[in-house]
Design a protein around this motif. Structure first.
Motif, PDB file in Angstrom:
ATOM      1  N   UNK A  38     -10.158  -1.068   5.447  1.00  0.00           N
ATOM      2  CA  UNK A  38      -9.872  -2.139   4.496  1.00  0.00           C
ATOM      3  C   UNK A  38      -8.358  -2.282   4.343  1.00  0.00           C
ATOM      4  N   UNK A  95      -6.999   1.517   0.953  1.00  0.00           N
ATOM      5  CA  UNK A  95      -6.427   1.021  -0.307  1.00  0.00           C
ATOM      6  C   UNK A  95      -4.973   1.449  -0.414  1.00  0.00           C
ATOM      7  N   UNK A  96      -4.704   2.731  -0.093  1.00  0.00           N
ATOM      8  CA  UNK A  96      -3.339   3.246  -0.188  1.00  0.00           C
ATOM      9  C   UNK A  96      -2.411   2.475   0.748  1.00  0.00           C
ATOM     10  N   UNK A  99      -1.395  -0.913  -0.656  1.00  0.00           N
ATOM     11  CA  UNK A  99      -0.374  -0.849  -1.702  1.00  0.00           C
ATOM     12  C   UNK A  99       0.974  -0.441  -1.134  1.00  0.00           C
ATOM     13  N   UNK A 100       0.929   0.477  -0.172  1.00  0.00           N
ATOM     14  CA  UNK A 100       2.172   0.939   0.438  1.00  0.00           C
ATOM     15  C   UNK A 100       2.915  -0.239   1.072  1.00  0.00           C
ATOM     16  N   UNK A 103       4.208  -2.708  -1.650  1.00  0.00           N
ATOM     17  CA  UNK A 103       5.389  -2.226  -2.359  1.00  0.00           C
ATOM     18  C   UNK A 103       6.613  -2.150  -1.470  1.00  0.00           C
ATOM     19  N   UNK A 104       6.439  -1.559  -0.293  1.00  0.00           N
ATOM     20  CA  UNK A 104       7.598  -1.322   0.578  1.00  0.00           C
ATOM     21  C   UNK A 104       8.213  -2.625   1.084  1.00  0.00           C
ATOM     22  N   UNK A 106       8.288  -5.555  -0.331  1.00  0.00           N
ATOM     23  CA  UNK A 106       9.059  -6.207  -1.388  1.00  0.00           C
ATOM     24  C   UNK A 106      10.334  -5.432  -1.688  1.00  0.00           C
ATOM     25  N   UNK A 107      10.187  -4.099  -1.745  1.00  0.00           N
ATOM     26  CA  UNK A 107      11.326  -3.241  -2.107  1.00  0.00           C
ATOM     27  C   UNK A 107      12.426  -3.315  -1.049  1.00  0.00           C
ATOM     28  N   UNK A 110      14.016  -6.893  -0.599  1.00  0.00           N
ATOM     29  CA  UNK A 110      15.004  -7.227  -1.616  1.00  0.00           C
ATOM     30  C   UNK A 110      16.309  -6.479  -1.352  1.00  0.00           C
ATOM     31  N   UNK A 111      16.167  -5.225  -0.951  1.00  0.00           N
ATOM     32  CA  UNK A 111      17.320  -4.370  -0.761  1.00  0.00           C
ATOM     33  C   UNK A 111      18.123  -4.772   0.476  1.00  0.00           C
ATOM     34  N   UNK A 232       7.252 -12.864   0.159  1.00  0.00           N
ATOM     35  CA  UNK A 232       6.507 -11.754  -0.464  1.00  0.00           C
ATOM     36  C   UNK A 232       5.016 -12.054  -0.533  1.00  0.00           C
ATOM     37  N   UNK A 237      -4.318 -12.124   0.911  1.00  0.00           N
ATOM     38  CA  UNK A 237      -5.759 -11.912   1.026  1.00  0.00           C
ATOM     39  C   UNK A 237      -6.341 -12.224   2.398  1.00  0.00           C
ATOM     40  N   UNK A 240      -8.385  -9.570   3.937  1.00  0.00           N
ATOM     41  CA  UNK A 240      -9.729  -9.408   3.379  1.00  0.00           C
ATOM     42  C   UNK A 240     -10.657 -10.517   3.870  1.00  0.00           C
ATOM     43  N   UNK A 243     -11.729  -9.356   7.117  1.00  0.00           N
ATOM     44  CA  UNK A 243     -12.775  -8.350   6.929  1.00  0.00           C
ATOM     45  C   UNK A 243     -14.109  -9.040   6.645  1.00  0.00           C
TER      46      UNK A 243
ATOM     47  N   UNK B 333       4.851   1.308  -4.778  1.00  0.00           N
ATOM     48  CA  UNK B 333       5.010   2.311  -3.721  1.00  0.00           C
ATOM     49  C   UNK B 333       4.543   3.671  -4.227  1.00  0.00           C
ATOM     50  N   UNK B 336       0.880   3.784  -4.429  1.00  0.00           N
ATOM     51  CA  UNK B 336       0.292   3.945  -3.094  1.00  0.00           C
ATOM     52  C   UNK B 336       0.375   5.396  -2.648  1.00  0.00           C
TER      53      UNK B 336
END
Lengths: 321, 365
Positions: A38, A95-96, A99-100, A103-104, A106-107, A110-111, A232, A237, A240, A243, B333, B336
């Protein structure tokens, strides 16, 4: 509805279906080998960002594509490590990874570029642009066939055609090669494959890496083909929906093509018409957006043929001792 | 597997090591971005726990995560992975909102039981369908709850834009609730007994969250239903052999799980925003997964993990302000990494531990 609109709509469906198709076939390889995934969404998102970033920095869409594939494959390896080597929960790992990636991207985005998480606008060779097929001007004069050839068959970027070719390729690999037979076997009965002296671990890693490769192409298509740069959460989706298409297609390559085209068409209609009326009934645009998910639930519930996943799917393989 | 390990290792040491690993990797990400991780932690802690203002916000966020974390935990005990907390919470928001808007409630104490009912009913209903489909039709609850997140999100957008929106307004949000529905803020409650703290969104729902955690503990470990759920989650064939109805347990577990996710509406909608805005859940349903994994699906663990994520949310906001290079997505992050290390990569620590303790036991014998 006249021909021009129909062609536009179908062309747009095809372009929207492309990332779904690539991700769907990616999932097909993984899940057929017994590794639920997933995390398609996350791998696509990571690839979209990396492809957009590297294409912007290098000015080459191809370097972007390679970087995107690499990023996606790193996440695929992580999924493999969690679910094959460490025998962890494949769903939680997926799932992890989502999210990883969320988050990464976007982070780091931006940086790196300081544009609110976007990558710089791509132009010229930084993007995969439409390919004109030979003789479009000549054949375009012919009624009906002409516009179809000119605007529906010709003019997409190379990744669209690549995605379409991946369908027969997937079918051939899975159903006509020894590798494919073993891949399907580890998804159904890994014990039997192990008994035959074939490494289940290696076979599953191969499947997961192919999944990463295809998700990488899907992601790169989003940021360097369909759009001119990464935004971003640009997968929004799609992983999914892919999927969903995979389940809708009951884990088979050709039906996957039709499912993705259908979902692409739904999206194209939703974008073109903000709400459709059937008779006096006004169909809200939100319903159109939810339709792929609703259809999948209906199929999953066993209405319209039962969707049976690969038998060993989701379970880590433990050798008997 | 876990029976080989002493309890303190299983419930104490391994989660702590997993957490440390997650934060070490998060620290590396901070270093990679070119900021000082020690300084970042300092800002994070002082921003979230350094003042009554920070603490109020931290506990306000934590309250939300207690509800979504318990939601995931309840389903986990029955062997079900409910990823649909996000959608169930969104629907729970609709339920609580409809109750709050239905009457001109005279007092929040009268409105509260009905709002709880509304939130639970709508949140539960959104989990009921995937539960029913898994129990009766064999469709995997993970996939259906993912699909229901998207369907729920589309449904809520439709309702907010077309039905519940204030006529003539552009913003997709409901009108403000009547004042008789406002849950009291904690700073107001403390002011009554003469304690002054900063004004924060922390409200009466925090007490409800504690009660919910206690009731969940009662349910799982002190009732027959809870026993059946745990037995079913531990081994489905054994439970069925023992006379437990799999359909009933699956559906009840999902209903309770969805109702708990819906309860977060009390904290955010009824306790703070006093109207329903678009996407009020904002990912809290997914945080519940991390919270439940970290808390090992135990209510006490969920409470602790929720406070930790509350610290991350509140401190993360301060961090984004002080160190612009570290945007709020750093929280995602970390979330996660927590899910990865405490969930997916659990055996990374557990397997060596099991080997270590097995050897010690052999030596001792």
């Amino acid at each position: 509805m006249d021909l021009d609109i129909a062609i536009q709509l179908m062309g747009s469906s095809l372009r929207l279906a492309t990332p779904l198709l690539l991700a769907c076939l990616a999932g097909l390889f993984s899940e057929r080998a017994g590794i639920f995934d997933i995390g398609l969404e996350g791998k696509m998102l990571a690839a979209a960002f990396t492809a957009g970033a590297f294409a912007a920095v290098s000015g080459s869409a191809w370097i972007g594509l390679l970087a995107g594939i690499a990023a996606s494959m790193v996440l695929a390896l992580l999924h493999g490590l969690a679910s094959i080597t460490l025998k962890g929960n494949q769903l939680i790992s997926g799932v992890a990874i989502n999210f990883l990636a969320s988050g990464l991207t976007a982070l780091i985005g931006q940086n790196w570029f300081h544009q609110g998480g976007q990558t710089p606008q791509l132009s010229g060779s930084g993007r995969f642009l439409g390919v004109q097929w030979p003789l479009t001007e000549t054949i375009g004069q012919i009624p009906v066939i002409g516009p179809v050839y000119q605007n529906l068959i010709s003019g997409h970027n190379i990744l669209v055609y690549l995605a379409l070719l991946t369908v027969p390729a997937t079918w051939w690999v899975l159903f006509r090669t020894r590798f494919g037979l073993r891949l399907r076997a580890v998804g159904e009965n890994p014990g039997a494959v192990d008994t035959a002296g074939v490494s289940v671990v290696r076979q599953r890693y191969a499947a997961v890496l192919i999944c990463g490769l295809l998700c990488g192409v899907a992601g790169a298509y989003l940021s360097t083909g369909m759009s001119a740069g990464f935004v971003r959460e640009m997968t929004a989706g799609k992983g999914f929906i892919a999927l969903a298409a995979l389940i809708f297609a009951k884990w088979r390559p050709w039906p996957a093509l039709w499912a993705c085209l259908l979902f692409g068409f739904l999206e194209a209609v939703g974008i073109r018409y903000q709400g459709i009326s059937i008779g006096s009934l006004q169909v809200p645009v939100q319903f159109m957006q939810a339709l792929p998910y609703i259809l999948t639930v209906v199929i999953l519930a066993g209405f319209g043929g039962k969707a049976i996943p690969p038998r060993a799917g989701g379970r880590p393989y433990v050798k008997e001792r | 597997m876990s029976s080989q390990l002493p309890r303190w290792v299983d419930l104490g040491l391994i989660p702590v090591i997993n957490l440390v690993l997650a934060f070490l990797v998060a620290g590396l990400v901070v270093v990679f971005i070119g900021e000082d991780p020690i300084q970042a932690v300092r800002i994070l802690i002082s921003g979230s726990l350094g003042s009554s203002y920070g603490i109020g916000f931290t506990l306000y966020y934590a309250t939300t995560f207690v509800f979504t974390g318990l939601s995931v935990a309840i389903a986990f005990h029955a062997g079900l992975f409910n990823i649909g907390g996000e959608g169930q919470a969104a629907l729970g928001g609709i339920g609580a909102t409809l109750v709050c808007l239905a009457f001109n409630w005279p007092h929040w104490l009268i409105a509260l039981p009905f709002a709880i009912l509304g939130a639970c009913l709508f949140g539960g209903a959104w989990a009921f369908i995937p539960g029913y489909l898994q129990a009766k039709r064999g469709s995997h609850v993970v996939i259906t709850t993912i699909m229901f997140n998207f369907i729920g999100s589309a449904l809520v957008v439709y309702l907010l834009v077309n039905v519940l929106k204030v006529p003539g307004s552009m913003a997709p949000e409901t009108r403000n609730f009547a004042e008789g529905t406002f849950l009291p803020f904690v700073h107001e409650m403390l002011a009554v007994v003469g304690i002054t703290v900063s004004k924060t969104p922390m409200n009466f729902a925090s007490i409800l969250a504690l009660a919910a955690a206690f009731l969940t503990w009662m349910l799982i470990w002190r009732t027959r239903l809870g026993y059946e759920m745990r037995a079913f989650g531990f081994s489905e064939p054994a439970a069925v052999y023992g006379g437990i109805d799999p359909v009933r347990i699956t559906i009840i577990a999902m209903l309770l799980s969805g109702a708990m996710a819906g309860m977060m509406a009390l904290n955010v909608v009824m306790g703070f925003q006093h109207r329903l805005v678009l996407d009020y859940v904002g990912g809290a349903g997914f945080v519940g997964i991390a919270v439940s994994l970290m808390g090992r699906s135990h209510p006490v663990g969920v409470l602790l993990a929720s406070v930790l994520f509350g610290i991350l949310y509140q401190g993360g906001a301060e961090l984004a302000f002080e160190m612009p290079n570290i945007s709020r997505e750093m929280i995602v992050v970390i979330q996660a990494l927590v899910i990865l290390f405490t969930g997916a990569l659990e055996n990374l620590v557990r397997a060596p531990m099991a080997r270590l303790f097995a050897r010690r036991r052999v030596e001792a014998a």
